[in-house]
Design an enzyme around this catalytic site. Structure first.
Site, mmCIF file in Angstrom:
data_model
loop_
_atom_site.group_PDB
_atom_site.id
_atom_site.type_symbol
_atom_site.label_atom_id
_atom_site.label_comp_id
_atom_site.label_asym_id
_atom_site.label_seq_id
_atom_site.Cartn_x
_atom_site.Cartn_y
_atom_site.Cartn_z
ATOM 1 N N LYS A 1 0.819 -1.212 0.000
ATOM 2 C CA LYS A 1 0.000 0.000 0.000
ATOM 3 C C LYS A 1 0.855 1.266 0.000
ATOM 4 O O LYS A 1 2.044 1.255 0.287
ATOM 5 C CB LYS A 1 -0.957 -0.008 1.193
ATOM 6 C CG LYS A 1 -2.129 -0.967 1.020
ATOM 7 C CD LYS A 1 -3.142 -0.848 2.140
ATOM 8 C CE LYS A 1 -4.364 -1.722 1.873
ATOM 9 N NZ LYS A 1 -5.351 -1.654 2.975
ATOM 10 N N ARG B 1 -3.401 -10.022 5.493
ATOM 11 C CA ARG B 1 -3.985 -10.043 4.143
ATOM 12 C C ARG B 1 -2.916 -9.558 3.164
ATOM 13 O O ARG B 1 -2.492 -8.400 3.244
ATOM 14 C CB ARG B 1 -5.224 -9.154 4.087
ATOM 15 C CG ARG B 1 -5.938 -9.149 2.740
ATOM 16 C CD ARG B 1 -7.162 -8.227 2.774
ATOM 17 N NE ARG B 1 -7.880 -8.255 1.512
ATOM 18 C CZ ARG B 1 -7.608 -7.489 0.457
ATOM 19 N NH1 ARG B 1 -6.601 -6.619 0.524
ATOM 20 N NH2 ARG B 1 -8.322 -7.571 -0.652
#
Length: 257
Positions: free
Chosen positions: A204, A238
């Protein structure tokens, strides 16, 4: 939890898995690398992503759930959606978990639907919608406000008979780079909720913007934050890169033992 995005515009792997062969190859590799859960997403929730209809999300997701169940029946699938109809149809097709970035805020029928389906429910923290969430990053005390948010959501979920709940702090969702790291630094405070914690930071912008790199170059930073998260109480990671996450978990467990 291994990520399987079947969207054309996800920030890292958008458009990679376009046909049955590519999808099955991806699932097989994740299983070989030691994945426990596969998170199937058919709606890109990156900041500013294009909205798609419920029909399109169903068209993208349900056949893939059926395909995975047919070829890898032992696989545990979570369906990454904020829409109750998409959640229901995928559970009927063989998915076992619902992963909702909005914790019911974008579909009033989601929490009642999960209660009827009696499957585990992952509730993430986010404000507004994926299209405008980054305009809503004002907090007096971000962790305190997130804890209040989750306590309200947990109470609502319990009222509909949902027994198995998991919380996700929502790194990158309605949070500035600095706020993401504040939440990470205080992650152990979420233990007060007495629920499993899922952390999703894989490649991210909180990583690659800090390091002046790109999603492609963000694997090392992802592993660092995953390890910190484990040490601060995370129960599920995740990730796009299953092998590296599994190795981080093994090393952490060795220390813990």
């Amino acid at each position: 939890m291994g990520i399987l995005n079947i969207t054309p515009d996800s920030f890292y792997d958008g458009g990679k898995y376009k046909n049955e062969s590519e999808i099955l190859s991806r699932v097989e590799k994740m299983m070989r690398d030691g994945v426990d859960l596969i998170d199937l997403g058919a709606y890109s929730s990156r900041p500013g992503a294009k909205d798609v209809t419920t029909e399109e999300e169903l068209f993208r997701s349900v056949p893939v759930t059926e395909l995975i169940v047919k070829n890898f029946p032992e696989t545990i699938i979570s369906i990454d959606t904020f829409r109750s109809q998409v959640a229901k149809e995928n559970v009927l097709a063989g998915a076992s978990i619902i992963n909702d970035i909005a914790a019911g805020s974008l579909d009033a029928q989601m929490i009642p639907t999960v209660g009827k389906l009696q499957v585990p429910y992952i509730m993430m923290h986010m404000k507004q919608t994926p299209q405008d969430m980054q305009k809503h990053t004002e907090y007096q005390d971000i962790v305190r406000e997130m804890l209040y948010y989750f306590s309200e959501k947990v109470s609502e979920a319990r009222s509909y008979g949902i027994n198995d709940l998991i919380i996700d702090p929502g790194f990158g969702f309605a949070k500035t780079l600095e706020q993401n790291y504040e939440v990470l630094n205080k992650l152990e405070l979420f233990d007060i909720l007495e629920l499993p914690i899922l952390v999703g930071v894989s490649r991210k912008s909180m990583i690659y913007k800090l390091l002046n790199s790109s999603p492609v170059e963000a694997l090392n930073g992802t592993t660092v934050i995953n390890t910190i998260s484990l040490m601060k109480g995370a129960n599920i990671l995740r990730v796009h890169d299953v092998k590296e996450a599994v190795e981080a978990v093994k090393i952490y467990n060795q220390l813990k033992d």
